[in-house]
Design a protein around this motif. Structure first.
Motif, mmCIF file in Angstrom:
data_model
loop_
_atom_site.group_PDB
_atom_site.id
_atom_site.type_symbol
_atom_site.label_atom_id
_atom_site.label_comp_id
_atom_site.label_asym_id
_atom_site.label_seq_id
_atom_site.Cartn_x
_atom_site.Cartn_y
_atom_site.Cartn_z
ATOM 1 N N ALA A 1 -21.165 -21.796 9.072
ATOM 2 C CA ALA A 1 -20.725 -20.647 8.654
ATOM 3 C C ALA A 1 -21.317 -19.416 9.007
ATOM 4 C CB ALA A 1 -19.754 -20.406 7.143
ATOM 5 N N TRP A 2 -22.459 -19.053 8.429
ATOM 6 C CA TRP A 2 -23.382 -17.714 8.678
ATOM 7 C C TRP A 2 -23.910 -17.634 9.851
ATOM 8 C CZ3 TRP A 2 -28.739 -16.821 9.131
ATOM 9 C CH2 TRP A 2 -29.172 -15.901 8.978
ATOM 10 N N LEU A 3 -24.728 -19.331 10.022
ATOM 11 C CA LEU A 3 -24.679 -18.817 11.535
ATOM 12 C C LEU A 3 -24.228 -18.528 12.851
ATOM 13 C CD1 LEU A 3 -26.915 -22.059 11.885
ATOM 14 C CD2 LEU A 3 -28.284 -20.055 11.850
ATOM 15 N N ASP A 4 -22.600 -18.804 12.275
ATOM 16 C CA ASP A 4 -21.502 -18.089 13.431
ATOM 17 C C ASP A 4 -21.460 -16.800 13.223
ATOM 18 O OD1 ASP A 4 -21.270 -21.034 14.414
ATOM 19 O OD2 ASP A 4 -19.555 -21.358 13.006
ATOM 20 N N GLU A 5 -21.192 -16.509 12.025
ATOM 21 C CA GLU A 5 -21.315 -15.196 11.412
ATOM 22 C C GLU A 5 -22.323 -14.308 11.738
ATOM 23 O OE1 GLU A 5 -21.170 -14.921 7.486
ATOM 24 O OE2 GLU A 5 -18.725 -16.230 7.217
ATOM 25 N N GLN A 6 -23.038 -14.962 12.674
ATOM 26 C CA GLN A 6 -24.457 -13.535 12.039
ATOM 27 C C GLN A 6 -24.775 -13.553 13.966
ATOM 28 O OE1 GLN A 6 -26.139 -11.758 10.198
ATOM 29 N NE2 GLN A 6 -24.863 -13.056 8.935
ATOM 30 N N ALA A 7 -24.074 -14.774 14.415
ATOM 31 C CA ALA A 7 -24.270 -14.958 16.126
ATOM 32 C C ALA A 7 -24.831 -15.593 16.717
ATOM 33 C CB ALA A 7 -23.833 -13.526 17.235
ATOM 34 N N LEU A 8 -25.978 -16.829 15.781
ATOM 35 C CA LEU A 8 -27.289 -17.073 15.837
ATOM 36 C C LEU A 8 -26.690 -18.468 16.560
ATOM 37 C CD1 LEU A 8 -29.169 -15.964 12.733
ATOM 38 C CD2 LEU A 8 -29.562 -15.231 14.959
ATOM 39 N N PRO A 9 -27.698 -18.639 17.499
ATOM 40 C CA PRO A 9 -27.612 -19.848 17.939
ATOM 41 C C PRO A 9 -28.076 -21.498 17.434
ATOM 42 C CG PRO A 9 -29.293 -18.439 19.248
ATOM 43 C CD PRO A 9 -28.743 -18.136 18.484
ATOM 44 N N TRP A 10 -27.035 -21.427 17.698
ATOM 45 C CA TRP A 10 -28.302 -23.388 16.725
ATOM 46 C C TRP A 10 -27.057 -24.508 17.732
ATOM 47 C CZ3 TRP A 10 -24.261 -26.380 13.374
ATOM 48 C CH2 TRP A 10 -22.750 -26.245 14.001
ATOM 49 N N ALA A 11 -27.790 -25.874 17.654
ATOM 50 C CA ALA A 11 -27.131 -26.806 17.999
ATOM 51 C C ALA A 11 -27.464 -27.949 17.207
ATOM 52 C CB ALA A 11 -28.421 -27.379 19.098
ATOM 53 N N VAL A 12 -27.111 -29.188 17.185
ATOM 54 C CA VAL A 12 -27.416 -30.346 16.741
ATOM 55 C C VAL A 12 -27.960 -31.364 17.369
ATOM 56 C CG1 VAL A 12 -26.229 -33.178 15.381
ATOM 57 C CG2 VAL A 12 -25.586 -30.143 14.834
ATOM 58 N N VAL A 13 -29.390 -31.645 17.491
ATOM 59 C CA VAL A 13 -30.356 -32.845 18.108
ATOM 60 C C VAL A 13 -30.028 -33.960 17.267
ATOM 61 C CG1 VAL A 13 -31.761 -32.947 19.008
ATOM 62 C CG2 VAL A 13 -31.783 -30.984 19.025
ATOM 63 N N THR A 14 -29.449 -35.389 17.653
ATOM 64 C CA THR A 14 -30.140 -36.304 17.160
ATOM 65 C C THR A 14 -30.396 -38.031 17.949
ATOM 66 O OG1 THR A 14 -28.073 -38.569 16.198
ATOM 67 C CG2 THR A 14 -27.296 -36.559 17.893
ATOM 68 N N ASN A 15 -30.566 -38.749 17.611
ATOM 69 C CA ASN A 15 -30.560 -39.620 18.114
ATOM 70 C C ASN A 15 -29.347 -40.414 17.892
ATOM 71 O OD1 ASN A 15 -32.936 -39.927 18.754
ATOM 72 N ND2 ASN A 15 -34.185 -40.696 17.346
ATOM 73 N N ALA A 16 -28.403 -39.914 17.153
ATOM 74 C CA ALA A 16 -27.545 -40.925 17.489
ATOM 75 C C ALA A 16 -25.852 -40.896 19.097
ATOM 76 C CB ALA A 16 -26.273 -40.591 16.993
ATOM 77 N N HIS A 17 -25.574 -41.647 19.439
ATOM 78 C CA HIS A 17 -25.327 -41.653 20.837
ATOM 79 C C HIS A 17 -24.183 -40.096 20.525
ATOM 80 C CE1 HIS A 17 -26.506 -45.260 22.894
ATOM 81 N NE2 HIS A 17 -26.509 -45.588 21.683
ATOM 82 N N ARG A 18 -23.607 -39.738 22.010
ATOM 83 C CA ARG A 18 -22.617 -38.739 21.840
ATOM 84 C C ARG A 18 -20.992 -38.891 20.834
ATOM 85 N NH1 ARG A 18 -22.317 -33.700 23.294
ATOM 86 N NH2 ARG A 18 -24.017 -34.480 25.087
ATOM 87 N N ARG A 19 -20.890 -40.022 21.028
ATOM 88 C CA ARG A 19 -19.344 -40.313 20.422
ATOM 89 C C ARG A 19 -19.853 -40.508 19.088
ATOM 90 N NH1 ARG A 19 -17.521 -46.448 21.554
ATOM 91 N NH2 ARG A 19 -16.030 -46.113 20.275
ATOM 92 N N LEU A 20 -20.867 -40.997 19.001
ATOM 93 C CA LEU A 20 -20.689 -41.231 17.034
ATOM 94 C C LEU A 20 -21.054 -39.770 16.897
ATOM 95 C CD1 LEU A 20 -21.598 -42.782 14.940
ATOM 96 C CD2 LEU A 20 -23.538 -43.213 15.673
ATOM 97 N N ALA A 21 -22.525 -39.291 17.461
ATOM 98 C CA ALA A 21 -22.221 -37.802 16.307
ATOM 99 C C ALA A 21 -21.263 -36.619 16.559
ATOM 100 C CB ALA A 21 -23.584 -36.877 17.551
ATOM 101 N N ARG A 22 -20.342 -36.833 17.244
ATOM 102 C CA ARG A 22 -19.279 -36.460 17.210
ATOM 103 C C ARG A 22 -18.414 -37.051 16.328
ATOM 104 N NH1 ARG A 22 -18.985 -32.707 20.640
ATOM 105 N NH2 ARG A 22 -19.597 -32.751 22.749
ATOM 106 N N ALA A 23 -17.645 -38.034 16.362
ATOM 107 C CA ALA A 23 -17.319 -38.744 14.607
ATOM 108 C C ALA A 23 -17.893 -38.280 13.347
ATOM 109 C CB ALA A 23 -16.930 -40.594 14.822
#
Length: 190
Positions: free
Chosen positions: A80-102
């Motif tokens: 929430a703070w990152l979004d409020e500050q308009a700071l770009p952020w990402a999740v980088v994971t070794n999980a497959h996209r479907r699992l990460a989203r789940a």
């Protein structure tokens, strides 16, 4: 961002038992690497097609079971703070996209960018995922901060040229924080 420890261990315990392996040996190394790496480690005689079958079956099991998946301490506040500050952020994971989203969805987290194992040729500890994440966010890797709880992730981020923050008991980061509450306090004071 997500504590999926119980779900990960339940899935790998079932996989180990299905394959006549000692679950404790599998659980000792399954956190961090991609599923294919773990499968190959314990079943080294499998061909690529068989490894892919194991990975897909394991993915199905993991996506179906999000019981016990919840946000890591401070994750919702940090996002929430990152979004409020308009700071770009990402999740980088070794999980497959479907699992990460789940799992992210089960924890109530919607990152603006996800770089999953499906997006890269080499998972962590290779830096490719973090480099792609920086490109997608439009930032230079040296300007990025990576928050990680696994040795492979910290190795990958460091190799990408990022400042590393170790959380959740990991101790080999440039900065060590107990949890994401501590990360948020550091960022808010900067």
């Amino acid at each position: 961002m997500v504590n999926s420890h119980a779900a990960v261990e339940a899935a790998w315990t079932a996989w180990a038992r299905d394959n006549g392996l000692d679950p404790s040996a599998v659980l000792a190394v399954c956190h961090g690497p991609d599923a294919a790496t773990t499968v190959r480690r314990f079943l080294p005689d499998l061909g690529e097609a068989e490894v892919a079958e194991h990975v897909m079956a394991h993915l199905e099991r993991e996506c179906a079971d999000t019981d016990g998946v919840h946000p890591s301490p401070g994750a919702l506040e940090l996002a929430a703070w990152l979004d409020e500050q308009a700071l770009p952020w990402a999740v980088v994971t070794n999980a497959h996209r479907r699992l990460a989203r789940a799992r992210l969805g089960a924890a109530g987290i919607e990152p603006p960018v996800i770089v999953s194992f499906d997006d890269v040729e080499h998972g962590k500890p290779h830096p490719e995922g973090y480099l792609l994440g920086a490109r997608r966010l439009g930032v230079e890797p040296r300007q990025a901060v990576c928050v990680e709880d696994s040795a492979p992730g910290l190795t990958a981020a460091r190799a990408a040229g990022m400042v590393t923050v170790a959380v959740g008991g990991a101790t080999n980061g440039d900065i060590i924080c107990r949890d994401l509450h501590d990360v948020l306090r550091l960022l808010a004071c900067a």
